[in-house]
Design a protein around this motif. Structure first.
Motif, mmCIF file in Angstrom:
data_model
loop_
_atom_site.group_PDB
_atom_site.id
_atom_site.type_symbol
_atom_site.label_atom_id
_atom_site.label_comp_id
_atom_site.label_asym_id
_atom_site.label_seq_id
_atom_site.Cartn_x
_atom_site.Cartn_y
_atom_site.Cartn_z
ATOM 1 N N MET A 1 0.849 -1.185 0.000
ATOM 2 C CA MET A 1 0.000 0.000 0.000
ATOM 3 C C MET A 1 0.888 1.241 0.000
ATOM 4 N N ASN A 2 0.487 2.236 -0.702
ATOM 5 C CA ASN A 2 1.163 3.526 -0.759
ATOM 6 C C ASN A 2 1.283 4.105 0.659
ATOM 7 N N ASP A 3 2.428 4.741 0.973
ATOM 8 C CA ASP A 3 2.672 5.258 2.322
ATOM 9 C C ASP A 3 1.643 6.290 2.761
ATOM 10 N N VAL A 4 1.239 7.177 1.863
ATOM 11 C CA VAL A 4 0.252 8.203 2.236
ATOM 12 C C VAL A 4 -1.095 7.548 2.531
ATOM 13 N N LEU A 5 -1.499 6.587 1.716
ATOM 14 C CA LEU A 5 -2.749 5.868 1.989
ATOM 15 C C LEU A 5 -2.648 5.094 3.300
ATOM 16 N N SER A 6 -1.497 4.506 3.568
ATOM 17 C CA SER A 6 -1.292 3.800 4.839
ATOM 18 C C SER A 6 -1.426 4.752 6.015
ATOM 19 N N LEU A 7 -0.857 5.937 5.877
ATOM 20 C CA LEU A 7 -0.959 6.940 6.932
ATOM 21 C C LEU A 7 -2.423 7.311 7.166
ATOM 22 N N ILE A 8 -3.168 7.565 6.103
ATOM 23 C CA ILE A 8 -4.579 7.927 6.226
ATOM 24 C C ILE A 8 -5.362 6.785 6.860
ATOM 25 N N PHE A 9 -5.128 5.567 6.394
ATOM 26 C CA PHE A 9 -5.802 4.400 6.958
ATOM 27 C C PHE A 9 -5.457 4.248 8.438
ATOM 28 N N THR A 10 -4.208 4.481 8.783
ATOM 29 C CA THR A 10 -3.779 4.363 10.178
ATOM 30 C C THR A 10 -4.517 5.372 11.047
ATOM 31 N N GLY A 11 -4.619 6.610 10.601
ATOM 32 C CA GLY A 11 -5.342 7.625 11.370
ATOM 33 C C GLY A 11 -6.818 7.318 11.506
ATOM 34 N N ILE A 12 -7.441 6.905 10.411
ATOM 35 C CA ILE A 12 -8.865 6.556 10.457
ATOM 36 C C ILE A 12 -9.068 5.306 11.312
ATOM 37 N N GLY A 13 -8.218 4.309 11.117
ATOM 38 C CA GLY A 13 -8.329 3.067 11.894
ATOM 39 C C GLY A 13 -8.158 3.301 13.384
ATOM 40 N N ALA A 14 -7.193 4.120 13.751
ATOM 41 C CA ALA A 14 -6.980 4.434 15.168
ATOM 42 C C ALA A 14 -8.194 5.151 15.744
ATOM 43 N N THR A 15 -8.803 6.012 14.955
ATOM 44 C CA THR A 15 -9.981 6.749 15.412
ATOM 45 C C THR A 15 -11.178 5.820 15.553
ATOM 46 N N VAL A 16 -11.317 4.866 14.643
ATOM 47 C CA VAL A 16 -12.382 3.860 14.774
ATOM 48 C C VAL A 16 -12.184 3.061 16.066
ATOM 49 N N ILE A 17 -10.956 2.643 16.337
ATOM 50 C CA ILE A 17 -10.673 1.891 17.571
ATOM 51 C C ILE A 17 -11.020 2.744 18.785
ATOM 52 N N LEU A 18 -10.691 4.021 18.733
ATOM 53 C CA LEU A 18 -11.049 4.941 19.809
ATOM 54 C C LEU A 18 -12.564 4.998 19.991
ATOM 55 N N ASP A 19 -13.305 5.048 18.901
ATOM 56 C CA ASP A 19 -14.766 5.106 18.986
ATOM 57 C C ASP A 19 -15.352 3.805 19.514
ATOM 58 N N VAL A 20 -14.763 2.682 19.132
ATOM 59 C CA VAL A 20 -15.199 1.389 19.688
ATOM 60 C C VAL A 20 -14.955 1.383 21.196
ATOM 61 N N TRP A 21 -13.803 1.888 21.631
ATOM 62 C CA TRP A 21 -13.528 2.006 23.067
ATOM 63 C C TRP A 21 -14.611 2.863 23.738
ATOM 64 N N GLY A 22 -15.038 3.931 23.081
ATOM 65 C CA GLY A 22 -16.076 4.785 23.658
ATOM 66 C C GLY A 22 -17.369 4.035 23.906
ATOM 67 N N VAL A 23 -17.732 3.146 23.004
ATOM 68 C CA VAL A 23 -18.943 2.338 23.171
ATOM 69 C C VAL A 23 -18.736 1.321 24.297
ATOM 70 N N ILE A 24 -17.558 0.684 24.320
ATOM 71 C CA ILE A 24 -17.248 -0.286 25.381
ATOM 72 C C ILE A 24 -17.239 0.414 26.740
ATOM 73 N N ARG A 25 -16.629 1.577 26.776
ATOM 74 C CA ARG A 25 -16.532 2.368 28.005
ATOM 75 C C ARG A 25 -17.929 2.689 28.545
ATOM 76 N N LYS A 26 -18.847 2.960 27.641
ATOM 77 C CA LYS A 26 -20.220 3.266 28.060
ATOM 78 C C LYS A 26 -20.829 2.066 28.775
ATOM 79 N N SER A 27 -20.685 0.873 28.179
ATOM 80 C CA SER A 27 -21.303 -0.305 28.786
ATOM 81 C C SER A 27 -20.561 -0.766 30.046
ATOM 82 N N LEU A 28 -19.236 -0.622 30.068
ATOM 83 C CA LEU A 28 -18.453 -1.061 31.240
ATOM 84 C C LEU A 28 -18.515 -0.081 32.405
ATOM 85 N N LEU A 29 -18.389 1.196 32.100
ATOM 86 C CA LEU A 29 -18.237 2.206 33.144
ATOM 87 C C LEU A 29 -19.438 3.143 33.275
#
Length: 159
Positions: A1-29
């Motif tokens: 994969m092209n480095d710039v696309l990898s960077l964009i995917f990494t940022g979006i992917g990390a943000t998705v993981i953060l949002d999943v944590w937000g949903v988990i955090r709601k149910s756990l805490l």
């Protein structure tokens, strides 16, 4: 994969993981799920020249503020990924290390502590909130999760 696309995917992917944590955090805490409407309101008022509010929730609503907030949230994730790559280099995308990602993720907490929270009326490092210590701890955990997300998303693109 092209480095710039990898960077964009990494940022979006990390943000998705953060949002999943937000949903988990709601149910756990029992903490509220993420909602970036107030970020959108803040950004909307910035476009009109107002950068600081005593209480962003009391500011007049901005058309499309929810969408603006979520777009800002994901754009920030990509910008943070670019910041990490700016420090460690594009090579990291091919051989990501969790330590670099976690350290950087934790470092990004400076943005809400010193920019967003004061600008939205919560004070430096949430000092004007009902429970500043709890707010700070949640910010640190959230940004550590984002750092983990940077590493995990980069791992997925490094094949």
């Amino acid at each position: 994969m092209n480095d710039v696309l990898s960077l964009i995917f990494t940022g979006i992917g990390a943000t998705v993981i953060l949002d999943v944590w937000g949903v988990i955090r709601k149910s756990l805490l029992g903490l509220p799920a993420p909602d970036y409407t107030m970020v959108g309101r803040w950004m909307g008022h910035m476009a009109k020249g107002t950068f600081r509010h005593d209480r962003i929730a009391a500011a007049s609503p901005v058309a499309g503020e929810r969408v603006i907030g979520w777009i800002t949230h994901y754009a920030t994730g990509v910008a943070f990924a670019a910041g990490l790559i700016g420090i460690v280099g594009f090579e990291w995308l091919h051989e990501p290390t969790i330590v670099a990602a976690l350290v950087f993720g934790l470092g990004t907490v400076a943005v809400p502590f010193l920019l967003m929270q004061p600008g939205m009326g919560a004070g430096i490092a949430a000092s004007r909130t009902a429970n500043p210590s709890a707010a700070r701890l949640q910010s640190l955990i959230t940004h550590a999760v984002f750092g983990f997300g940077l590493w995990a998303a980069a791992e997925l693109t490094s094949f």
